[in-house]
Design a protein around this motif. Sequence first.
Motif, mmCIF file in Angstrom:
data_model
loop_
_atom_site.group_PDB
_atom_site.id
_atom_site.type_symbol
_atom_site.label_atom_id
_atom_site.label_comp_id
_atom_site.label_asym_id
_atom_site.label_seq_id
_atom_site.Cartn_x
_atom_site.Cartn_y
_atom_site.Cartn_z
ATOM 1 N N ALA A 69 0.853 -1.184 0.000
ATOM 2 C CA ALA A 69 0.000 0.000 0.000
ATOM 3 C C ALA A 69 0.890 1.235 0.000
ATOM 4 C CB ALA A 69 -0.918 -0.011 1.219
ATOM 5 N N LEU A 70 0.636 2.127 -0.940
ATOM 6 C CA LEU A 70 1.454 3.326 -1.095
ATOM 7 C C LEU A 70 0.636 4.585 -0.859
ATOM 8 C CD1 LEU A 70 3.104 2.349 -4.499
ATOM 9 C CD2 LEU A 70 4.060 2.011 -2.218
ATOM 10 N N SER A 71 1.264 5.556 -0.236
ATOM 11 C CA SER A 71 0.654 6.871 -0.079
ATOM 12 C C SER A 71 1.712 7.852 0.390
ATOM 13 C CB SER A 71 -0.484 6.835 0.941
ATOM 14 O OG SER A 71 -1.000 8.142 1.129
ATOM 15 N N ALA A 72 1.658 9.036 -0.136
ATOM 16 C CA ALA A 72 2.568 10.079 0.317
ATOM 17 C C ALA A 72 1.968 10.870 1.469
ATOM 18 C CB ALA A 72 2.892 11.024 -0.843
ATOM 19 N N ILE A 73 0.668 10.681 1.715
ATOM 20 C CA ILE A 73 0.018 11.549 2.690
ATOM 21 C C ILE A 73 -0.864 10.834 3.703
ATOM 22 C CG2 ILE A 73 0.039 13.536 1.142
ATOM 23 C CD1 ILE A 73 -2.922 12.953 0.552
ATOM 24 N N VAL A 74 -0.824 9.514 3.761
ATOM 25 C CA VAL A 74 -1.709 8.811 4.689
ATOM 26 C C VAL A 74 -1.273 9.081 6.134
ATOM 27 C CG1 VAL A 74 -0.488 6.592 4.712
ATOM 28 C CG2 VAL A 74 -2.928 6.649 5.110
ATOM 29 N N GLU A 119 7.009 0.785 6.035
ATOM 30 C CA GLU A 119 8.158 1.671 5.854
ATOM 31 C C GLU A 119 7.636 3.093 5.786
ATOM 32 O OE1 GLU A 119 11.426 1.025 5.671
ATOM 33 O OE2 GLU A 119 11.239 -1.150 5.762
ATOM 34 N N ARG A 120 8.238 3.944 6.527
ATOM 35 C CA ARG A 120 7.883 5.368 6.490
ATOM 36 C C ARG A 120 9.118 6.147 6.088
ATOM 37 N NH1 ARG A 120 3.332 7.249 10.098
ATOM 38 N NH2 ARG A 120 4.424 9.171 9.654
ATOM 39 N N PHE A 121 8.926 7.047 5.172
ATOM 40 C CA PHE A 121 10.035 7.854 4.682
ATOM 41 C C PHE A 121 9.803 9.293 5.090
ATOM 42 C CE2 PHE A 121 9.625 4.211 1.900
ATOM 43 C CZ PHE A 121 10.906 3.728 1.912
ATOM 44 N N GLY A 122 10.842 9.952 5.526
ATOM 45 C CA GLY A 122 10.750 11.329 5.975
ATOM 46 C C GLY A 122 10.704 12.317 4.825
ATOM 47 N N GLU A 123 10.574 13.562 5.189
ATOM 48 C CA GLU A 123 10.493 14.649 4.212
ATOM 49 C C GLU A 123 11.710 14.708 3.299
ATOM 50 O OE1 GLU A 123 8.074 17.083 3.739
ATOM 51 O OE2 GLU A 123 6.776 15.964 5.099
ATOM 52 N N ARG A 154 11.245 13.411 -0.257
ATOM 53 C CA ARG A 154 10.277 14.028 -1.158
ATOM 54 C C ARG A 154 10.991 14.907 -2.183
ATOM 55 N NH1 ARG A 154 5.154 13.559 0.102
ATOM 56 N NH2 ARG A 154 4.640 15.213 -1.332
ATOM 57 N N PRO A 155 10.655 14.790 -3.453
ATOM 58 C CA PRO A 155 11.265 15.673 -4.457
ATOM 59 C C PRO A 155 10.781 17.120 -4.305
ATOM 60 C CG PRO A 155 9.685 14.190 -5.488
ATOM 61 C CD PRO A 155 9.795 13.785 -4.045
ATOM 62 N N VAL A 156 9.557 17.279 -3.799
ATOM 63 C CA VAL A 156 9.000 18.608 -3.552
ATOM 64 C C VAL A 156 8.526 18.629 -2.101
ATOM 65 C CG1 VAL A 156 7.197 20.254 -4.176
ATOM 66 C CG2 VAL A 156 8.239 18.823 -5.945
ATOM 67 N N LYS A 157 9.030 19.557 -1.347
ATOM 68 C CA LYS A 157 8.668 19.645 0.072
ATOM 69 C C LYS A 157 7.204 20.051 0.225
ATOM 70 C CE LYS A 157 12.789 18.828 1.619
ATOM 71 N NZ LYS A 157 13.094 17.507 2.013
#
Length: 168
Positions: free
Chosen positions: A96-101, A125-129, A132-135
């Motif tokens: 499951a993918l999401s940049a904002i969940v 897995e959680r990835f920090g800011e 992100r290519p765009v903050k």
Amino acid sequence: MDWQAKFAPLDLQCAELTGDSDNAQLHNVQNATIIITTPEKWDSMMRKWNDRSRLVEMVKLFLIDEVHSLRDARGATLEAVVSHMKSVGSNVRFIALSAIVPNSKDIATWLGKDSSNQHLPAHQERFGEEFRPVKLQKQVHGFQSNSNNFVFDKLCETKEALSKMSLT
């Protein structure tokens, strides 16, 4: 995007199914290594396919893009499809993918580790800011509410509220 052309060098067959797909495209699923579809079309296929168990057994990896859409109008269908895939005893893995969940732990618990360990949460897995290519810009806006939370949530989704937030 032409997914078949993209994956052909890897000798992978793709079937792309949308609401516009015809019956000939539905039969491509039988030979596909990768099926790209919407939750609604997958739900329809699972209901209409003569050999549902074979269809579900074919699926080894179920990728859910934009899992945060569970809270949207179409989210009920996505939830039903995933729940059905889990309940039929298939040995499918979920990504499951999401940049904002905001509730990734809840989703990991719902998906479960695997078919024999549904009581354990899925690995996440959680990835920090910094990845992100765009903050993202985070802002807090105050809105007056004289009603219950459900009505207030609907107010926040209106064009008027969204336009006020986009002006800043």
